[in-house]
Design a protein around this motif. Sequence first.
Motif, mmCIF file in Angstrom:
data_model
loop_
_atom_site.group_PDB
_atom_site.id
_atom_site.type_symbol
_atom_site.label_atom_id
_atom_site.label_comp_id
_atom_site.label_asym_id
_atom_site.label_seq_id
_atom_site.Cartn_x
_atom_site.Cartn_y
_atom_site.Cartn_z
ATOM 1 N N ILE A 189 0.833 -1.084 -0.098
ATOM 2 C CA ILE A 189 0.067 0.084 0.566
ATOM 3 C C ILE A 189 1.026 0.958 0.232
ATOM 4 N N VAL A 190 1.900 1.207 0.764
ATOM 5 C CA VAL A 190 3.116 2.301 1.112
ATOM 6 C C VAL A 190 3.459 2.506 0.032
ATOM 7 N N TYR A 191 3.696 1.490 -1.151
ATOM 8 C CA TYR A 191 4.352 1.873 -2.290
ATOM 9 C C TYR A 191 4.520 2.312 -3.392
ATOM 10 N N LEU A 192 2.926 2.162 -2.761
ATOM 11 C CA LEU A 192 1.561 2.333 -4.253
ATOM 12 C C LEU A 192 1.394 3.486 -4.051
ATOM 13 N N LEU A 193 1.320 4.218 -2.846
ATOM 14 C CA LEU A 193 1.202 5.568 -2.030
ATOM 15 C C LEU A 193 2.055 6.277 -3.186
ATOM 16 N N MET A 194 3.518 5.789 -2.360
ATOM 17 C CA MET A 194 4.626 6.738 -2.596
ATOM 18 C C MET A 194 4.464 6.274 -4.505
ATOM 19 N N SER A 195 4.863 5.247 -5.169
ATOM 20 C CA SER A 195 5.176 5.884 -6.148
ATOM 21 C C SER A 195 4.441 6.876 -7.668
ATOM 22 N N ASN A 196 2.760 7.191 -6.925
ATOM 23 C CA ASN A 196 2.221 8.186 -7.168
ATOM 24 C C ASN A 196 2.252 9.461 -7.523
ATOM 25 N N GLY A 197 3.015 9.570 -5.968
ATOM 26 C CA GLY A 197 3.318 10.660 -5.411
ATOM 27 C C GLY A 197 2.594 11.280 -4.516
ATOM 28 N N TRP A 198 1.488 10.297 -4.000
ATOM 29 C CA TRP A 198 0.048 11.064 -2.800
ATOM 30 C C TRP A 198 0.778 11.061 -1.745
ATOM 31 N N LEU A 199 1.807 10.425 -1.074
ATOM 32 C CA LEU A 199 2.657 9.962 -0.089
ATOM 33 C C LEU A 199 4.510 10.601 0.039
ATOM 34 N N GLY A 200 4.167 11.261 1.001
ATOM 35 C CA GLY A 200 5.855 11.485 0.756
ATOM 36 C C GLY A 200 6.893 10.635 1.269
ATOM 37 N N ARG A 201 8.055 11.076 0.641
ATOM 38 C CA ARG A 201 9.324 9.733 0.703
ATOM 39 C C ARG A 201 10.517 9.916 1.731
ATOM 40 N N PHE A 202 11.233 9.630 1.936
ATOM 41 C CA PHE A 202 11.751 9.599 3.241
ATOM 42 C C PHE A 202 13.059 10.070 2.969
ATOM 43 N N PHE A 203 13.793 11.079 3.497
ATOM 44 C CA PHE A 203 14.895 11.983 3.398
ATOM 45 C C PHE A 203 15.440 11.897 4.488
ATOM 46 N N VAL A 204 14.970 11.732 5.122
ATOM 47 C CA VAL A 204 15.403 11.776 7.295
ATOM 48 C C VAL A 204 15.499 10.096 7.781
ATOM 49 N N GLN A 205 16.749 10.424 8.068
ATOM 50 C CA GLN A 205 17.085 9.129 9.583
ATOM 51 C C GLN A 205 17.135 9.832 10.750
ATOM 52 N N LEU A 206 16.178 8.774 11.448
ATOM 53 C CA LEU A 206 15.874 9.545 12.446
ATOM 54 C C LEU A 206 16.225 8.109 14.067
ATOM 55 N N PRO A 207 16.606 8.737 15.390
ATOM 56 C CA PRO A 207 16.513 7.362 15.819
ATOM 57 C C PRO A 207 15.898 6.098 15.990
ATOM 58 N N PHE A 208 15.804 4.936 15.550
ATOM 59 C CA PHE A 208 14.896 3.753 15.833
ATOM 60 C C PHE A 208 13.644 3.873 17.069
ATOM 61 N N THR A 209 13.722 4.585 17.778
ATOM 62 C CA THR A 209 13.182 4.361 19.021
ATOM 63 C C THR A 209 11.781 5.777 18.900
ATOM 64 N N VAL A 210 12.146 6.837 17.763
ATOM 65 C CA VAL A 210 11.017 7.162 17.862
ATOM 66 C C VAL A 210 9.389 6.825 17.390
ATOM 67 N N PRO A 211 8.257 6.797 18.246
ATOM 68 C CA PRO A 211 7.208 6.411 18.108
ATOM 69 C C PRO A 211 6.593 6.448 16.332
ATOM 70 N N GLY A 212 6.166 5.198 15.993
ATOM 71 C CA GLY A 212 5.682 5.721 14.164
ATOM 72 C C GLY A 212 5.365 5.710 13.455
ATOM 73 N N PRO A 213 4.218 6.704 14.278
ATOM 74 C CA PRO A 213 3.798 8.155 13.518
ATOM 75 C C PRO A 213 4.264 8.963 12.995
ATOM 76 N N LEU A 214 4.791 9.812 14.042
ATOM 77 C CA LEU A 214 5.727 10.306 14.916
ATOM 78 C C LEU A 214 7.040 10.975 13.685
ATOM 79 N N GLN A 215 7.941 9.433 13.751
ATOM 80 C CA GLN A 215 8.639 8.682 12.893
ATOM 81 C C GLN A 215 8.575 9.438 11.753
ATOM 82 N N ALA A 216 7.707 8.729 11.073
ATOM 83 C CA ALA A 216 6.944 8.711 9.589
ATOM 84 C C ALA A 216 6.871 9.844 8.913
ATOM 85 N N TYR A 217 5.951 10.945 10.220
ATOM 86 C CA TYR A 217 6.196 12.195 9.715
ATOM 87 C C TYR A 217 7.329 13.074 9.305
#
Length: 235
Positions: free
Chosen positions: A163-191
Amino acid sequence: LFMLLNALCLKGLGVGISGLVYKLFQPLISATGSLPSILLINVLMTTFWFFGIHGGNMVGIVTTPLTTLGLTLNAEAYTAGKPLPAIFAGAVNSVYGGWISYFAVVIVILLFCKSVQRKSIAKVAAIPSIFNINEPLIFGLPTVLNPFTLICFLLLNNINFSIVYLLMSNGWLGRFFVQLPFTVPGPLQAYLASMDPKSIIVWVALLALDIVIAAPFIKAYDKTLLLEEGEKSAD
């Protein structure tokens, strides 16, 4: 030294070191960054965990250089105001994959399961799972040598990333360009990794979907545990 090499590459070839590496290894990167190859990586990683082997470390030998390169290319593109080229970048597979599915299983156990032992494990695992520390659930539930959770996680992780791959492929969902500590909670890290507010909506929606998909498998496992607990109490 690397600043000098980068400047020489820019002057002579028109691209920096990361761009040069990208061009040299473009065939490999294109193959590994495709959706089928990432799904295969997820299958291998989940299978390793099933046998008690750290799946992330095993596949990381191959994937970490590629996701790091993807992150670097995306960061350079973001700085230059260009479209971000790489989907398979940074911790995208973990943020939208296993970190959601493990948390979903914890929620399913707490809401629907009746096994006293497994509810106790879920209570212990709940807080660590928020911070993407899943070992209490992996070895406490356990997911090791557990066919119920094997099938469950194979479905969840691959459905999520598809699902995420398809959303990123069509440009609807932003792609990652920042690395964060792995302990940052999921939704916050995704943003924070993508600076796209829609990533929070997608993360929460995938969590809800995972709860629905995981519930039948975990409830079936719970029934077998209740039978075992009943036999032990009878003894």
